[in-house]
Design a protein around this motif. Structure first.
Motif, PDB file in Angstrom:
ATOM      1  N   HIS A  64      48.704  39.863  51.946  1.00 18.87           N
ATOM      2  CA  HIS A  64      49.866  40.468  51.296  1.00 18.87           C
ATOM      3  C   HIS A  64      50.455  39.475  50.302  1.00 18.87           C
ATOM      4  O   HIS A  64      50.617  38.300  50.624  1.00 18.87           O
ATOM      5  CB  HIS A  64      50.966  40.797  52.310  1.00 18.87           C
ATOM      6  CG  HIS A  64      50.550  41.754  53.380  1.00 18.87           C
ATOM      7  ND1 HIS A  64      50.581  43.117  53.215  1.00 18.87           N
ATOM      8  CD2 HIS A  64      50.100  41.536  54.631  1.00 18.87           C
ATOM      9  CE1 HIS A  64      50.163  43.703  54.320  1.00 18.87           C
ATOM     10  NE2 HIS A  64      49.863  42.757  55.200  1.00 18.87           N
ATOM     11  N   GLY A  65      50.790  39.974  49.132  1.00 19.27           N
ATOM     12  CA  GLY A  65      51.448  39.129  48.140  1.00 19.27           C
ATOM     13  C   GLY A  65      51.695  39.926  46.883  1.00 19.27           C
ATOM     14  O   GLY A  65      51.347  41.103  46.790  1.00 19.27           O
ATOM     15  N   SER A  66      52.271  39.289  45.898  1.00 22.72           N
ATOM     16  CA  SER A  66      52.489  39.975  44.627  1.00 22.72           C
ATOM     17  C   SER A  66      51.234  39.832  43.766  1.00 22.72           C
ATOM     18  O   SER A  66      50.478  38.864  43.894  1.00 22.72           O
ATOM     19  CB  SER A  66      53.698  39.390  43.893  1.00 22.72           C
ATOM     20  OG  SER A  66      53.387  38.119  43.372  1.00 22.72           O
ATOM     21  N   ARG A  67      51.034  40.827  42.910  1.00 21.18           N
ATOM     22  CA  ARG A  67      49.888  40.740  42.007  1.00 21.18           C
ATOM     23  C   ARG A  67      50.084  39.566  41.049  1.00 21.18           C
ATOM     24  O   ARG A  67      49.119  38.895  40.680  1.00 21.18           O
ATOM     25  CB  ARG A  67      49.702  42.046  41.235  1.00 21.18           C
ATOM     26  CG  ARG A  67      48.374  42.034  40.459  1.00 21.18           C
ATOM     27  CD  ARG A  67      48.106  43.328  39.771  1.00 21.18           C
ATOM     28  NE  ARG A  67      49.039  43.466  38.661  1.00 21.18           N
ATOM     29  CZ  ARG A  67      49.265  44.596  38.019  1.00 21.18           C
ATOM     30  NH1 ARG A  67      48.646  45.702  38.393  1.00 21.18           N
ATOM     31  NH2 ARG A  67      50.107  44.652  37.024  1.00 21.18           N
ATOM     32  N   ALA A  68      51.317  39.272  40.668  1.00 19.22           N
ATOM     33  CA  ALA A  68      51.572  38.139  39.772  1.00 19.22           C
ATOM     34  C   ALA A  68      51.124  36.825  40.406  1.00 19.22           C
ATOM     35  O   ALA A  68      50.505  35.983  39.743  1.00 19.22           O
ATOM     36  CB  ALA A  68      53.055  38.079  39.410  1.00 19.22           C
ATOM     37  N   THR A  69      51.396  36.658  41.695  1.00 22.40           N
ATOM     38  CA  THR A  69      50.949  35.448  42.395  1.00 22.40           C
ATOM     39  C   THR A  69      49.437  35.403  42.453  1.00 22.40           C
ATOM     40  O   THR A  69      48.826  34.361  42.187  1.00 22.40           O
ATOM     41  CB  THR A  69      51.540  35.392  43.817  1.00 22.40           C
ATOM     42  OG1 THR A  69      52.962  35.319  43.724  1.00 22.40           O
ATOM     43  CG2 THR A  69      51.022  34.194  44.593  1.00 22.40           C
ATOM     44  N   PHE A  70      48.799  36.535  42.794  1.00 19.59           N
ATOM     45  CA  PHE A  70      47.340  36.554  42.874  1.00 19.59           C
ATOM     46  C   PHE A  70      46.721  36.355  41.489  1.00 19.59           C
ATOM     47  O   PHE A  70      45.683  35.709  41.359  1.00 19.59           O
ATOM     48  CB  PHE A  70      46.840  37.845  43.527  1.00 19.59           C
ATOM     49  CG  PHE A  70      45.480  37.694  44.129  1.00 19.59           C
ATOM     50  CD1 PHE A  70      45.303  37.014  45.318  1.00 19.59           C
ATOM     51  CD2 PHE A  70      44.363  38.227  43.497  1.00 19.59           C
ATOM     52  CE1 PHE A  70      44.033  36.861  45.871  1.00 19.59           C
ATOM     53  CE2 PHE A  70      43.103  38.084  44.036  1.00 19.59           C
ATOM     54  CZ  PHE A  70      42.928  37.397  45.228  1.00 19.59           C
ATOM     55  N   ASP A  71      47.364  36.853  40.436  1.00 16.38           N
ATOM     56  CA  ASP A  71      46.896  36.583  39.068  1.00 16.38           C
ATOM     57  C   ASP A  71      46.857  35.079  38.804  1.00 16.38           C
ATOM     58  O   ASP A  71      45.899  34.567  38.213  1.00 16.38           O
ATOM     59  CB  ASP A  71      47.816  37.246  38.035  1.00 16.38           C
ATOM     60  CG  ASP A  71      47.631  38.744  37.900  1.00 16.38           C
ATOM     61  OD1 ASP A  71      46.637  39.293  38.424  1.00 16.38           O
ATOM     62  OD2 ASP A  71      48.503  39.374  37.256  1.00 16.38           O
ATOM     63  N   ARG A  72      47.898  34.365  39.236  1.00 19.52           N
ATOM     64  CA  ARG A  72      47.933  32.910  39.048  1.00 19.52           C
ATOM     65  C   ARG A  72      46.839  32.226  39.873  1.00 19.52           C
ATOM     66  O   ARG A  72      46.225  31.261  39.417  1.00 19.52           O
ATOM     67  CB  ARG A  72      49.305  32.346  39.421  1.00 19.52           C
ATOM     68  CG  ARG A  72      50.382  32.664  38.402  1.00 19.52           C
ATOM     69  CD  ARG A  72      51.658  31.859  38.625  1.00 19.52           C
ATOM     70  NE  ARG A  72      52.212  31.985  39.962  1.00 19.52           N
ATOM     71  CZ  ARG A  72      53.015  32.956  40.375  1.00 19.52           C
ATOM     72  NH1 ARG A  72      53.354  33.919  39.538  1.00 19.52           N
ATOM     73  NH2 ARG A  72      53.478  32.978  41.605  1.00 19.52           N
ATOM     74  N   ILE A  73      46.581  32.724  41.072  1.00 22.09           N
ATOM     75  CA  ILE A  73      45.557  32.129  41.933  1.00 22.09           C
ATOM     76  C   ILE A  73      44.182  32.295  41.307  1.00 22.09           C
ATOM     77  O   ILE A  73      43.436  31.326  41.167  1.00 22.09           O
ATOM     78  CB  ILE A  73      45.607  32.741  43.350  1.00 22.09           C
ATOM     79  CG1 ILE A  73      46.889  32.296  44.070  1.00 22.09           C
ATOM     80  CG2 ILE A  73      44.368  32.354  44.156  1.00 22.09           C
ATOM     81  CD1 ILE A  73      47.188  33.048  45.355  1.00 22.09           C
ATOM     82  N   VAL A  74      43.819  33.522  40.919  1.00 16.52           N
ATOM     83  CA  VAL A  74      42.485  33.738  40.353  1.00 16.52           C
ATOM     84  C   VAL A  74      42.373  33.207  38.932  1.00 16.52           C
ATOM     85  O   VAL A  74      41.268  33.009  38.430  1.00 16.52           O
ATOM     86  CB  VAL A  74      42.037  35.218  40.425  1.00 16.52           C
ATOM     87  CG1 VAL A  74      41.938  35.667  41.870  1.00 16.52           C
ATOM     88  CG2 VAL A  74      42.934  36.116  39.619  1.00 16.52           C
ATOM     89  N   GLY A  75      43.512  32.944  38.290  1.00 20.55           N
ATOM     90  CA  GLY A  75      43.509  32.343  36.962  1.00 20.55           C
ATOM     91  C   GLY A  75      43.445  30.827  36.978  1.00 20.55           C
ATOM     92  O   GLY A  75      43.375  30.193  35.935  1.00 20.55           O
ATOM     93  N   GLY A  76      43.490  30.245  38.185  1.00 18.94           N
ATOM     94  CA  GLY A  76      43.388  28.793  38.306  1.00 18.94           C
ATOM     95  C   GLY A  76      44.700  28.047  38.164  1.00 18.94           C
ATOM     96  O   GLY A  76      44.708  26.824  38.181  1.00 18.94           O
ATOM     97  N   GLN A  77      45.824  28.750  38.028  1.00 12.52           N
ATOM     98  CA  GLN A  77      47.109  28.064  37.899  1.00 12.52           C
ATOM     99  C   GLN A  77      47.745  27.739  39.247  1.00 12.52           C
ATOM    100  O   GLN A  77      48.713  26.992  39.303  1.00 12.52           O
ATOM    101  CB  GLN A  77      48.104  28.902  37.087  1.00 12.52           C
ATOM    102  CG  GLN A  77      47.736  29.057  35.641  1.00 12.52           C
ATOM    103  CD  GLN A  77      46.900  30.300  35.407  1.00 12.52           C
ATOM    104  OE1 GLN A  77      46.966  31.249  36.166  1.00 12.52           O
ATOM    105  NE2 GLN A  77      46.108  30.286  34.359  1.00 12.52           N
TER     106      GLN A  77
END
Length: 125
Positions: A64-77
């Protein structure tokens, strides 16, 4: 319009077989919230064979999490475990499965594998 999370899961689904997951058989569901609702991604792993869908359902581990957080994770940030420690994401079920997905998430842009870095350093000396 595509986003880093959609790009990641679509690419993961196209891989078919992933050598890094050959010892695993499990299911994971990712419930990612955003301003218009929840995106659900379902990942089934069967001895390295990976299938990704938008189906819901029961899973061995639910992320569970926000898509914005997961975007940062898969984006390497950001890193998945750092986000978990900051309570930006949470899991239910078998948390060990997050390590499996962590193996497949790209590193930061420009990052190199530690062994490659070590070889470069030894070659320069």
């Amino acid at each position: 319009m595509s986003n880093p999370t959609t790009t990641f899961f679509e690419a993961l689904g196209r891989r078919g077989h992933e050598a890094l997951l050959e010892d695993a058989t499990a299911t994971m569901r990712f419930d990612l919230t955003h301003e218009r609702g929840v995106d659900r991604w379902f990942v089934a792993i069967d001895r390295g064979n990976v299938c990704v869908s938008r189906d819901g359902g029961e899973a061995d581990c639910v992320f569970h999490g926000s898509r914005a957080t997961f975007d940062r994770i898969v984006g390497g940030q950001s890193q998945i475990f750092a986000a978990w420690l900051r309570n930006e994401v949470r899991t239910e079920g078998d948390i060990r499965l997050v390590r499996l997905i962590g193996r497949l998430i790209p590193g930061a842009p420009g990052a190199r594998h530690p062994r490659d870095f070590g070889r470069e350093r030894r070659g320069a000396a």
